[in-house]
Design a protein around this motif. Structure first.
Motif, PDB file in Angstrom:
ATOM      1  N   GLY A   1       0.693  -1.252   0.106  1.00 49.27           N
ATOM      2  CA  GLY A   1       0.042   0.203   0.140  1.00 49.27           C
ATOM      3  C   GLY A   1       0.903   1.234  -0.085  1.00 49.27           C
ATOM      4  O   GLY A   1       1.640   1.539  -0.870  1.00 49.27           O
ATOM      5  N   TYR A   2       0.735   1.999   1.101  1.00 46.51           N
ATOM      6  CA  TYR A   2       1.554   3.417   1.170  1.00 46.51           C
ATOM      7  C   TYR A   2       2.211   3.380   2.603  1.00 46.51           C
ATOM      8  O   TYR A   2       1.403   3.193   3.654  1.00 46.51           O
ATOM      9  N   ILE A   3       3.275   4.071   2.655  1.00 49.06           N
ATOM     10  CA  ILE A   3       4.048   4.714   3.751  1.00 49.06           C
ATOM     11  C   ILE A   3       3.608   6.232   3.552  1.00 49.06           C
ATOM     12  O   ILE A   3       3.824   6.472   2.592  1.00 49.06           O
ATOM     13  N   TYR A   4       3.346   6.944   4.813  1.00 49.32           N
ATOM     14  CA  TYR A   4       3.085   8.330   4.402  1.00 49.32           C
ATOM     15  C   TYR A   4       4.503   9.117   5.012  1.00 49.32           C
ATOM     16  O   TYR A   4       5.219   8.811   6.170  1.00 49.32           O
ATOM     17  N   LEU A   5       4.879  10.277   4.525  1.00 51.71           N
ATOM     18  CA  LEU A   5       5.809  11.124   4.603  1.00 51.71           C
ATOM     19  C   LEU A   5       5.300  12.507   4.827  1.00 51.71           C
ATOM     20  O   LEU A   5       4.124  12.804   4.347  1.00 51.71           O
ATOM     21  N   ASN A   6       6.134  13.571   5.283  1.00 51.65           N
ATOM     22  CA  ASN A   6       5.628  14.829   5.340  1.00 51.65           C
ATOM     23  C   ASN A   6       6.868  15.889   4.931  1.00 51.65           C
ATOM     24  O   ASN A   6       7.333  16.604   6.043  1.00 51.65           O
ATOM     25  N   ARG A   7       7.297  15.534   3.864  1.00 55.33           N
ATOM     26  CA  ARG A   7       8.551  16.482   3.436  1.00 55.33           C
ATOM     27  C   ARG A   7       8.333  17.979   3.464  1.00 55.33           C
ATOM     28  O   ARG A   7       9.405  18.866   3.849  1.00 55.33           O
ATOM     29  N   ASP A   8       7.510  18.402   3.316  1.00 58.30           N
ATOM     30  CA  ASP A   8       6.874  19.621   3.319  1.00 58.30           C
ATOM     31  C   ASP A   8       6.469  20.457   4.572  1.00 58.30           C
ATOM     32  O   ASP A   8       6.122  21.621   5.086  1.00 58.30           O
ATOM     33  N   ALA A   9       6.473  19.404   5.536  1.00 57.08           N
ATOM     34  CA  ALA A   9       5.992  19.819   6.992  1.00 57.08           C
ATOM     35  C   ALA A   9       4.726  20.696   7.032  1.00 57.08           C
ATOM     36  O   ALA A   9       4.624  21.539   7.777  1.00 57.08           O
ATOM     37  N   LYS A  10       3.716  20.004   6.355  1.00 62.87           N
ATOM     38  CA  LYS A  10       2.523  20.465   6.569  1.00 62.87           C
ATOM     39  C   LYS A  10       1.480  20.085   7.932  1.00 62.87           C
ATOM     40  O   LYS A  10       1.967  19.170   8.599  1.00 62.87           O
ATOM     41  N   ALA A  11       0.939  21.116   8.245  1.00 61.31           N
ATOM     42  CA  ALA A  11       0.070  20.820   9.414  1.00 61.31           C
ATOM     43  C   ALA A  11      -1.284  19.777   9.061  1.00 61.31           C
ATOM     44  O   ALA A  11      -1.573  19.924   7.721  1.00 61.31           O
ATOM     45  N   TRP A  12      -1.739  19.119  10.016  1.00 67.47           N
ATOM     46  CA  TRP A  12      -2.954  18.206   9.554  1.00 67.47           C
ATOM     47  C   TRP A  12      -4.144  18.247  10.425  1.00 67.47           C
ATOM     48  O   TRP A  12      -3.820  18.819  11.632  1.00 67.47           O
ATOM     49  N   THR A  13      -4.927  17.452  10.243  1.00 70.11           N
ATOM     50  CA  THR A  13      -6.036  17.378  11.197  1.00 70.11           C
ATOM     51  C   THR A  13      -6.204  16.004  11.613  1.00 70.11           C
ATOM     52  O   THR A  13      -5.626  15.167  11.136  1.00 70.11           O
ATOM     53  N   LYS A  14      -6.881  15.994  12.853  1.00 66.81           N
ATOM     54  CA  LYS A  14      -7.072  14.368  13.532  1.00 66.81           C
ATOM     55  C   LYS A  14      -7.706  13.427  12.477  1.00 66.81           C
ATOM     56  O   LYS A  14      -7.613  12.242  12.812  1.00 66.81           O
ATOM     57  N   GLU A  15      -8.428  14.024  11.283  1.00 65.99           N
ATOM     58  CA  GLU A  15      -9.163  13.109  10.731  1.00 65.99           C
ATOM     59  C   GLU A  15      -8.448  12.189   9.899  1.00 65.99           C
ATOM     60  O   GLU A  15      -8.616  11.242   9.045  1.00 65.99           O
ATOM     61  N   VAL A  16      -7.079  12.304   9.811  1.00 66.10           N
ATOM     62  CA  VAL A  16      -6.186  11.847   8.777  1.00 66.10           C
ATOM     63  C   VAL A  16      -6.074  10.088   9.415  1.00 66.10           C
ATOM     64  O   VAL A  16      -5.743   9.283   8.430  1.00 66.10           O
TER      65      VAL A  16
END
Length: 588
Positions: free
Chosen positions: A518-533
């Motif tokens: 499937g997928y592993i998740y990364l955050n290269r751009d250091a974006k904020a996120w919500t709890k719904e992720v």
């Protein structure tokens, strides 16, 4: 503290001369050791041969990084800069000439050959040594050989089991079933463990001890699913370790976790740094490096550190690992009232910040900000060195460099800040690398007891010792086997992160087929996120994503795992060409 240091240098010269006498072809050296017939001629030469075997273990590397700190970066918890050697293992695309997957075969068999060069001729020296000295030398060599085989069978499955040196005429050796090798290792360690000293702390734990031998026996038994044997061996090791080993408390910088860059930088040097390898009781067995020994260095810190921090951020934790860390109340972040997605790094398991570097905090002396919205960041080195009280601003290369962190995070465990105050951009380091530590021993014991369904207080004690060091609450009492298994897998995932064990855990727990598909998740751009992720965590503490929501914030890496193929790596093509009795692993 006495170390191998100069002895290792002598061993390199002495054993190099012996190797020069060998008639082995380069592509066969992994299965053939020197056969001079006269080495070792005396006890001193035998000791030099032993040191030569220890020394070659430090040659096990990839991208100039010791292999122990590479392996987690081809799993769900760590990510490497995209490239053939490191992307192919997570996309089921390894070829038989892959440099990463070839190296362990080569180094482990070379190490085994060095062991045999001494072991095959050791008996004739018995009358010149004390019984204790002879038994210890024999046991150390057999311990090293056992460790190498324990790695080979997990990486490649069935491999040729060599118990003596072989010459070119007998170099074609078939593979021995994995279960047979596992039993051989358990028998070897049973026969030799008590011939080793209780501790070899006087050598900086770079030589095998009785505790290390029982720990290796416990690990082999655990991986072989012989849980009663694993628990017994681990319990023996823990009992022997009472006066020798313990968990080392985090230093005062743990007070900076959850805070921003204006707070002190979390520092693990008292465990994973130069000072830690000298004084921490946590280390049971260590791979030694030394600037004064030719070729006995690595670039581990350079490949790990941020761009501003004199590194190239080749490796880093994934978003999947960052999300795994519980809230400080011991609940997953999808359940804890303490978790606030708008401030996701506050009120978390302190190991998040102690073991990983994340945005808004200090990392190797700089404010770490992968987001392009931070055009400048603070340089704290002048403050650290007391040349000023105010940190100056510098251009933020960690956001603009094309080869900035690909995951958006960094590893702290492999970093000693003292080196970055003086080391040039070349990053050459002789920071030691731990192979066995007490935290893993406790978790081996706990897992073996859980899988044997022997759910007594010793299981809770083993896990809670680690949680207390991390300033996390004890496990609730009365958990079921399934609940304790999930708790254990959480602890292995976060406590042993970047210790190089996750690759093996995914396979022996039979979860690689789901975790690595499937997928592993990364955050290269250091974006904020919500709890719904996130929607929750599975029984092995793997995050479950709401993919539609998650891809709004995170980048992804597709991963592929093929059953009946990716359980093992391929046997190197060069070995297949040289040894016609070898049969390749399925799928390659």
């Amino acid at each position: 503290m006495k170390r191998l240091n100069n002895i290792n240098k002598i061993a390199t010269i002495t054993f190099g001369a012996v190797l020069a006498l060998s008639s082995c072809k380069p592509d066969l050296i992994s299965l053939n050791g020197p056969s001079t017939g006269s080495f070792p001629a005396n006890a001193k030469e035998a000791e030099m041969g032993l040191f030569g075997a220890y020394q070659i273990i430090s040659k096990l590397d990839a991208a100039s990084t010791p292999m122990w700190h590479v392996m987690d970066n081809i799993t769900d918890i760590g990510f490497a800069r995209p490239g053939t050697n490191y992307t192919s293992p997570i996309t089921s695309a390894i070829t038989t000439d892959n440099a990463l997957t070839n190296k362990p075969w080569q180094v482990h068999y070379q190490t085994i050959a060095r062991c045999h060069t001494v072991l095959d001729n050791l008996e004739k020296l018995k009358s010149t040594m004390t019984d204790a000295a002879y038994k210890q030398l024999d046991a150390e060599l057999r311990f090293i050989r056992a460790y190498c085989y324990s790695q080979l069978i997990e990486l490649y499955g069935a491999v040729p089991l060599l118990k003596h040196s072989v010459d070119l005429a007998n170099a074609s050796v078939p593979r021995t079933p994995k279960a047979e090798i596992e039993q051989f290792l358990l028998d070897e360690l049973t026969a030799t463990a008590d011939n080793l000293p209780l501790s070899q702390a006087q050598f900086g734990n770079v030589r095998a001890s009785r505790i290390a031998a029982y720990m290796l026996k416990a690990r082999v038994a655990l991986y072989a699913k012989k849980y009663t044997d694993a628990a017994a061996a681990a319990n023996t090791a823990i009992t022997l370790a009472k006066t020798q080993h313990d968990l080392t408390p985090f230093n005062s910088t743990v007070n900076s976790v959850g805070k921003d860059h204006t707070a002190t930088e979390p520092d693990l040097s008292n465990i994973f740094g130069h000072a830690g390898f000298k004084t921490s009781k946590e280390w049971i067995w260590v791979a030694e490096y030394n600037m004064n020994v030719p070729g006995n260095t690595h670039n581990q810190q350079y490949y790990s550190a941020s761009r501003l921090g004199k590194g190239v951020c080749y490796w880093g934790p994934t978003q999947d690992l960052i999300n795994t860390f519980q809230a400080k109340d011991g609940l997953p972040i999808t359940e804890s009232p303490l978790y606030d997605a708008s401030k996701p790094f506050e009120n978390r398991d302190p190991r998040l910040d102690m073991y990983c570097a994340r945005p808004h905090m200090r990392y190797v002396g700089y404010q770490f900000e992968p987001a392009t919205s931070f055009s400048t960041v603070k340089n704290y080195w002048p403050v650290i060195n007391s040349t000023t009280t105010t940190a100056p601003s510098v251009a933020n290369a960690d956001a603009t460099n094309a080869f900035r962190s690909f995951s958006g995070y960094g590893w702290r465990k492999v970093i000693d800040l003292a080196d970055f105050n003086s080391t040039s951009v070349s990053g050459v380091s002789d920071l030691d690398v731990g192979i066995f530590r007490f935290a893993e021993l406790l978790l081996i014991y706990a897992e073996a007891k859980i899988e044997a369904n022997e759910l007594d207080n010793t299981v809770y004690d083993a896990i809670n010792r680690i949680r207390r060091r991390a300033l996390m609450p004890d496990l609730p009492a009365g958990l079921t086997q399934a609940q304790l298994r999930k708790a254990l897998r959480y602890e292995r995932k976060v406590e042993l992160a970047n210790d190089g064990l996750r690759w093996y855990d995914l396979r022996r727990w039979d979860i690689a087929k789901t975790v690595m598909n499937g997928y592993i998740y990364l955050n290269r751009d250091a974006k904020a996120w919500t709890k719904e992720v996130l929607t929750g965590f599975d029984d092995s503490y793997t995050p479950i994503y709401n993919r539609t929501e998650a891809i709004k914030y995170f980048t992804t890496q597709e991963v592929v795992y093929k059953v009946n193929k990716d359980e093992y790596w391929p046997i190197p093509k060069s070995e297949m060409d040289a040894n016609k009795q070898l049969k390749q692993n399925d799928g390659y």
